[in-house]
Design a protein around this motif. Structure first.
Motif, mmCIF file in Angstrom:
data_model
loop_
_atom_site.group_PDB
_atom_site.id
_atom_site.type_symbol
_atom_site.label_atom_id
_atom_site.label_comp_id
_atom_site.label_asym_id
_atom_site.label_seq_id
_atom_site.Cartn_x
_atom_site.Cartn_y
_atom_site.Cartn_z
ATOM 1 N N GLN A 51 82.682 -44.991 37.041
ATOM 2 C CA GLN A 51 81.740 -43.970 37.487
ATOM 3 C C GLN A 51 82.290 -42.602 37.118
ATOM 4 O O GLN A 51 83.441 -42.284 37.403
ATOM 5 C CB GLN A 51 81.525 -44.039 38.999
ATOM 6 N N ILE A 52 81.454 -41.794 36.470
ATOM 7 C CA ILE A 52 81.805 -40.419 36.127
ATOM 8 C C ILE A 52 80.747 -39.526 36.763
ATOM 9 O O ILE A 52 79.552 -39.760 36.614
ATOM 10 C CB ILE A 52 81.837 -40.212 34.598
ATOM 11 N N THR A 53 81.189 -38.493 37.461
ATOM 12 C CA THR A 53 80.276 -37.599 38.168
ATOM 13 C C THR A 53 80.295 -36.227 37.506
ATOM 14 O O THR A 53 81.362 -35.713 37.173
ATOM 15 C CB THR A 53 80.703 -37.474 39.649
ATOM 16 N N PHE A 54 79.122 -35.645 37.308
ATOM 17 C CA PHE A 54 78.980 -34.320 36.725
ATOM 18 C C PHE A 54 78.354 -33.403 37.773
ATOM 19 O O PHE A 54 77.239 -33.645 38.218
ATOM 20 C CB PHE A 54 78.090 -34.360 35.481
ATOM 21 N N ASP A 55 79.060 -32.350 38.159
ATOM 22 C CA ASP A 55 78.549 -31.412 39.152
ATOM 23 C C ASP A 55 77.497 -30.493 38.545
ATOM 24 O O ASP A 55 77.566 -30.137 37.365
ATOM 25 C CB ASP A 55 79.679 -30.555 39.720
ATOM 26 N N GLU A 56 76.543 -30.115 39.377
ATOM 27 C CA GLU A 56 75.471 -29.238 38.915
ATOM 28 C C GLU A 56 75.976 -27.820 38.676
ATOM 29 O O GLU A 56 75.546 -27.145 37.743
ATOM 30 C CB GLU A 56 74.330 -29.217 39.932
ATOM 31 N N PHE A 57 76.887 -27.361 39.513
ATOM 32 C CA PHE A 57 77.358 -25.980 39.420
ATOM 33 C C PHE A 57 78.822 -25.931 39.004
ATOM 34 O O PHE A 57 79.582 -26.869 39.226
ATOM 35 C CB PHE A 57 77.164 -25.262 40.760
ATOM 36 N N THR A 58 79.209 -24.796 38.413
ATOM 37 C CA THR A 58 80.598 -24.600 38.009
ATOM 38 C C THR A 58 81.464 -24.440 39.254
ATOM 39 O O THR A 58 80.956 -24.413 40.380
ATOM 40 C CB THR A 58 80.726 -23.344 37.124
ATOM 41 N N ASN A 59 82.753 -24.312 39.064
ATOM 42 C CA ASN A 59 83.684 -24.226 40.196
ATOM 43 C C ASN A 59 83.416 -23.048 41.116
ATOM 44 O O ASN A 59 83.725 -23.102 42.294
ATOM 45 C CB ASN A 59 85.126 -24.169 39.693
ATOM 46 N N ASP A 60 82.858 -21.962 40.594
ATOM 47 C CA ASP A 60 82.572 -20.817 41.460
ATOM 48 C C ASP A 60 81.218 -20.942 42.159
ATOM 49 O O ASP A 60 80.848 -20.094 42.955
ATOM 50 C CB ASP A 60 82.645 -19.510 40.677
ATOM 51 N N PHE A 61 80.465 -22.018 41.883
ATOM 52 C CA PHE A 61 79.190 -22.343 42.537
ATOM 53 C C PHE A 61 78.107 -21.292 42.310
ATOM 54 O O PHE A 61 77.131 -21.249 43.015
ATOM 55 C CB PHE A 61 79.367 -22.583 44.038
ATOM 56 N N ARG A 62 78.279 -20.419 41.315
ATOM 57 C CA ARG A 62 77.259 -19.414 41.047
ATOM 58 C C ARG A 62 76.405 -19.752 39.834
ATOM 59 O O ARG A 62 75.254 -19.363 39.759
ATOM 60 C CB ARG A 62 77.900 -18.039 40.857
ATOM 61 N N ASN A 63 76.974 -20.461 38.888
ATOM 62 C CA ASN A 63 76.268 -20.765 37.646
ATOM 63 C C ASN A 63 76.109 -22.270 37.480
ATOM 64 O O ASN A 63 76.994 -23.040 37.842
ATOM 65 C CB ASN A 63 77.042 -20.216 36.441
ATOM 66 N N GLN A 64 74.983 -22.661 36.893
ATOM 67 C CA GLN A 64 74.782 -24.078 36.621
ATOM 68 C C GLN A 64 75.677 -24.480 35.458
ATOM 69 O O GLN A 64 75.804 -23.762 34.471
ATOM 70 C CB GLN A 64 73.330 -24.386 36.297
#
Length: 136
Positions: A51-64
């Protein structure tokens, strides 16, 4: 035969819940981390998927995330023909809507002979795409 299995299954599940509760409540955190690591290793021997997970937002949670956007674009063609529930997205630098998978939807895909299962899951903090590589 099957009817006699259900009471045993209930007993096994109740025992597992009891052991997990005791484990979480009384085992020191450091020891718990070691046991969980070994448990995941054991499960890895019988669970044939990655299983590989891809987050919607970057580490700073401001940009997709650009990776998330690329996956969303790639899956828009797959999901619009294979998924039963779709969600419309507006993609940066695009003048039209992109159809994507709704939350908790799954699409089967094949890439270079490898069967993939893409799933869109809504997590409490952000949204991710995951895929499982099937051995069969």
């Amino acid at each position: 035969m099957i009817g006699g299995m259900w009471p045993q299954m209930g007993s096994v599940i109740a025992s597992m819940v009891f052991v997990i509760t005791i484990f979480q409540r009384y085992l020191p955190l450091q020891l718990r981390d070691h046991v969980e690591g070994y448990t995941q290793t054991l499960v890895g021997f019988v669970y044939p998927y990655i299983q590989i997970t891809f987050d919607e937002f970057t580490n700073d949670f401001r940009n997709q995330s650009e990776i998330y956007s690329a996956i969303q674009s790639y899956l828009s063609t797959k999901s619009s023909t294979r998924a039963t529930r779709l969600k419309a997205h507006d993609v940066k630098d695009s003048k039209s809507l992109v159809l994507g998978m709704a939350d908790n939807e799954e699409v089967i895909d094949e890439f270079r002979g490898i069967k993939l299962s893409w799933a869109s899951r809504k997590l409490p903090t952000n949204q991710t795409f995951s895929f499982y590589i099937s051995s069969g």
